[in-house]
Scaffold this active site. Structure first.
Site, PDB file in Angstrom:
ATOM      1  N   ASP A  53       0.880  -1.167   0.000  1.00 24.01           N
ATOM      2  CA  ASP A  53       0.000   0.000   0.000  1.00 24.01           C
ATOM      3  C   ASP A  53       0.918   1.216   0.000  1.00 24.01           C
ATOM      4  OD1 ASP A  53      -1.693   2.094   0.557  1.00 24.01           O
ATOM      5  OD2 ASP A  53      -2.229   1.417   2.574  1.00 24.01           O
ATOM      6  N   LYS A  66       3.222  11.106  -3.717  1.00 28.29           N
ATOM      7  CA  LYS A  66       2.115  10.485  -4.441  1.00 28.29           C
ATOM      8  C   LYS A  66       1.211  11.529  -5.096  1.00 28.29           C
ATOM      9  CE  LYS A  66      -1.390   6.934  -3.543  1.00 28.29           C
ATOM     10  NZ  LYS A  66      -2.018   6.197  -2.437  1.00 28.29           N
ATOM     11  N   GLU A  89      -7.178   0.662  -4.470  1.00 28.30           N
ATOM     12  CA  GLU A  89      -7.178   0.585  -3.007  1.00 28.30           C
ATOM     13  C   GLU A  89      -8.505   0.067  -2.446  1.00 28.30           C
ATOM     14  OE1 GLU A  89      -5.809   4.469  -1.960  1.00 28.30           O
ATOM     15  OE2 GLU A  89      -3.789   4.030  -2.656  1.00 28.30           O
ATOM     16  N   ASP A 125     -12.572   5.645   2.989  1.00 27.80           N
ATOM     17  CA  ASP A 125     -11.152   5.606   3.326  1.00 27.80           C
ATOM     18  C   ASP A 125     -10.678   6.984   3.774  1.00 27.80           C
ATOM     19  OD1 ASP A 125      -8.403   5.493   3.409  1.00 27.80           O
ATOM     20  OD2 ASP A 125      -8.161   4.496   1.492  1.00 27.80           O
TER      21      ASP A 125
END
Lengths: 655, 114
Positions: free
Chosen positions: A8, A86, A185, A208
């Site tokens: 992850d 990211k 994800e 999330d």
């Protein structure tokens, strides 16, 4: 083969897991953490690394620090410490202005308008920075497993574009990891919750709320295939904001009580920040918590202590705007896929901040009676899911599991009504493929790109998704212009087809958002039809190919003839022209069998070879070599097409 | 347990007993602190004492930066929260102030020089 690890790769924190004895297990970092901060610090100091992480060859580790170590030196080295990379991976310079304004390191424009990071006079692509984080995770996994690791599954947010996914994959390659699959994800989280084991179709909402980003995804699950229906979120909302709320409240309260402003005292702030996070965590399980920071500061009247009680109710009041901010993306995601609250079968929570009771309460309220599922460790769910997928790919888990795939093949119509597949069915999404094509006639200035979906060999039996025209091709002999046709399907199944004339750079594209518009039954029907008609289709296709070959041969012959008449004997010329005319007639006659046609093609080929030989023979003796290369180019250009497909792909002539 | 030790240490540096009586109370509390530290010592906990050593993220967490000519860049000049080792393992990282090159202070977002 070694183990395949699941990673992850998060914005603030990353996590690595592996399947051990059938159970996914999180691998602790060499510093002892379950997750690793996604931070890379470039040392201006020479730093001794701990012994265990020095083992093995790690060329990337000599000048930089990753994870906890990088985070600890961030304060003294802010401009050389890269975090939240990211947010930049695979993105364009002009799209990242907001992100760039919030970072302490220097970004510069990279190749093709990408964002590069400048550190100590070195330029790094986001892929390289991400690779350093991956390398560290890989190293930790290797230390844990005691064997080398070379393959991984990496997760990305569902909304990641193809470019971002490709860049993530490249980062894996740089880190020495073969990325077997990039998965979404929310899909990984669903896997961690074991949702793939259910036999009925389900609609799942994945909520999330991580350290710095918030994502909502609606995914549909059926027959082991996960389809992301909609995504939404806020990439500037996360657990850190909740800490900030408590911190500000503590500062204000302290100032009211003592008239001392602690916000300028860095040492005090540091202690307050830690205390705020601790209080937040405690309030997830208790109704009230006490914050006790003795000797926080001092003034002329003596030392000052900070002693506060924070109730859960007060915390909820302080953070209510944050909790509310999660609701709008929820509504948006449901609206995007045309679903209502009732259509959601399961709600699963991912990310540490979903432990905050107020967040859970808000979700429960929003979804009526439905209780969110939080049986899997929220910080680790995504990595655990990735590890399960890794286990499937590594052959450790036997259950067949298909993830995010194209239901049918996609391609375009090429010369002779042939359907040329560019993306095969069951290709994992997202994907992108491109292939070079050319024109079918001399002086052709435009091509029509017809986008099709289906399994049949001939274009007319497949479903047309859309068409467009690429114009402005400079007139040239057939086969000379190179047109690159690219198919690109993103995670949401949105297909983007573009055609570019490599000569002029001229480009046209079409966006088709409904590639998943076929029902499961339609898909099955199309697939069955394909196998049923496989034989007939194959014959039809072969004929079309033969016809293309005839055209191409006649064309070559005619172009040799042009300007070379003097070199070729009259007799030969007459024979060749006769054969050519015959062949054309045969090819046009549908009744003639393939064998006869092929025989005639062969004969004509021999004649053309004889003609070529005559031209070459003379050409070599004299100085008139100039004609030969022209002909060669023509011949070559008809098969410029692709790497793995041997079909001659010419476009249907237009008008 | 370490935050308790921290608080005792802060008390020792902050409190300036004015009278004999205050001094007596202060002393008795510092006795408890000593006892606590002794207990830690017995189980192998040792403070890091990082002052003057080069910054090492394996043991230290940089909290502040200060421009100074007295130490080479990257030297730990002050321990703000004491770090502890248990054997050769880090029990808690020391929060430290690190020396920076004076010229860099303007763009490095650091403290004012003293």
């Amino acid at each position: 083969m070694g183990k395949v690890i699941g990673i992850d790769l998060g914005t603030t924190n990353s996590c690595v897991a592996v399947l051990e004895g059938g159970q996914p297990t999180v691998i602790s970092s060499s510093e002892g953490g379950r997750t690793t901060p996604s931070v890379v610090g470039f040392g201006k100091l020479s730093v001794s690394l701990p012994a265990d992480s020095m083992t093995g060859k790690a060329p990337l580790r000599e000048t930089h620090l990753v994870g906890q170590l990088a985070k600890r030196q961030a304060v003294m080295n802010a401009e050389n410490t890269v975090f939240s990379i990211k947010r930049f991976i695979g993105r364009r310079w002009e799209d990242t202005e907001a992100e760039r304004s919030r970072i302490s390191y220097t970004c510069i424009k990279g190749r093709d308008d990408t964002v590069d990071v400048q550190v100590l006079n070195h330029y790094y692509t986001p892929q390289e920075i991400s690779a350093m984080i991956l390398q560290k995770l890989k190293q930790d996994a290797e230390n844990h497993l005691g064997e080398s690791v070379s393959q991984a599954v990496i997760t990305v947010p569902a909304y990641f574009s193809d470019a971002q996914r490709q860049a993530t994959k490249d980062a894996g390659a740089i880190a020495g990891l073969e990325v077997l699959r990039i998965i979404n994800e929310p899909t990984a989280a669903a896997l961690a919750y074991g949702l793939d084991k259910q036999d009925q179709d389900q609609t799942i909402l994945v909520f999330d709320l991580g350290g710095g980003t918030f994502d909502v995804s609606v995914i549909q699950l059926g027959d082991g295939v996960f389809e992301v229906k909609a995504t939404s979120g806020n990439n500037l909302l996360g657990g850190d904001d909740f800490d900030e709320c408590i911190l500000n409240w503590m500062l204000e309260t302290f100032q009211t009580n003592t008239s001392i402003d602690l916000s300028q005292d860095k040492m005090a702030l540091q202690r307050l920040r830690e205390a705020a996070e601790k209080a937040k965590v405690e309030l997830s399980s208790t109704i009230t918590t006490s914050i006790n920071l003795p000797f926080i500061t001092a003034d002329e009247t003596g030392p000052k202590h900070l002693e506060l009680n924070l109730s859960r109710a007060k915390f909820e009041e302080l953070s209510s705007h944050l909790v509310e901010a999660t609701i709008q993306p929820l509504t948006l995601a449901l609206k995007d896929c045309g679903l209502t609250v009732e259509d959601i079968d399961r709600i699963i929570l991912v990310g540490g901040s979903t432990r905050v009771p107020a967040v859970q309460k808000a979700i429960r309220k929003y979804f009526g009676s439905k209780n969110p599922d939080r049986s899997v460790h929220p910080d680790e769910a995504v990595a655990l899911g990735a590890a399960i997928q890794a286990g499937v790919l590594g052959g450790e888990v036997k259950d067949l599991l298909l993830l995010d795939v194209t239901a049918l093949s996609l391609g375009i119509e090429t010369y002779g009504g042939v359907f040329t597949k560019i993306i095969e069915r069951n290709t994992t999404l997202p994907t992108s493929r491109s292939q070079a094509f050319s024109t079918a006639t001399d002086g052709q200035i435009s091509v029509e790109i017809q986008v099709l979906q289906g399994e049949r060999a001939m274009a007319k039996y497949n479903k047309t998704l859309g068409k467009f025209e690429l114009t402005g091709i400079p007139p040239a002999a057939r086969g000379v212009p190179q047109i690159e046709v690219a198919f690109d399907i993103d995670a949401n199944g949105i297909l983007n087809v573009s055609a570019q004339d490599k000569g002029t750079g001229h480009q046209q594209s079409i966006r088709i958002s409904n590639t998943g518009g076929l029902t499961a039954a339609e898909v099955e029907q199309m697939r069955q039809h394909a196998s049923l008609h496989a034989d007939a289709d194959r014959r039809q296709r072969e004929r079309a190919e033969c016809k293309n070959q005839v055209d191409s041969l006649v064309y070559s012959y005619e172009s040799i003839l042009k300007g070379n008449e003097a070199l070729i004997g009259n007799q030969l010329q007459a024979a060749a022209s006769k054969k050519g005319a015959e062949l054309k007639a045969t090819a046009a006659n549908e009744a003639v069998t393939m064998d006869i046609l092929q025989q005639q093609i062969f004969e004509f080929q021999q004649v053309v070879f004889a003609v070529s030989a005559a031209v070459y023979g003379r050409g070599n003796n004299s100085t008139a070599e100039s004609q030969a290369p022209t002909e060669l180019i023509t011949d070559d250009a008809t098969v410029i097409s692709d790497n793995d497909d041997t079909i001659i792909n010419d476009y249907e002539a237009i008008g | 347990m370490l935050p308790v030790v921290d608080s005792f240490e802060r008390a020792r540096s902050h409190l300036k007993p004015q009278t004999d009586q205050e001094a007596a109370i202060h002393k008795s509390y510092q006795g408890i602190y000593k006892q606590l530290v002794d207990c830690f010592k017995r189980i192998g906990v040792a403070p890091m004492r990082p002052e003057g050593k080069p910054f090492d993220p394996n043991f230290h967490e940089a909290v502040l930066q200060e421009a100074t000519d007295e130490y080479p860049e990257g030297t730990v000049i002050e321990e703000l929260v004491r770090g502890y080792l248990l054997g050769d393992r880090v029990l808690r990282h020391a929060m430290v102030k690190v020396a920076a090159v004076p010229e860099l202070t303007t763009d490095a977002d650091s403290d004012e020089p003293e």
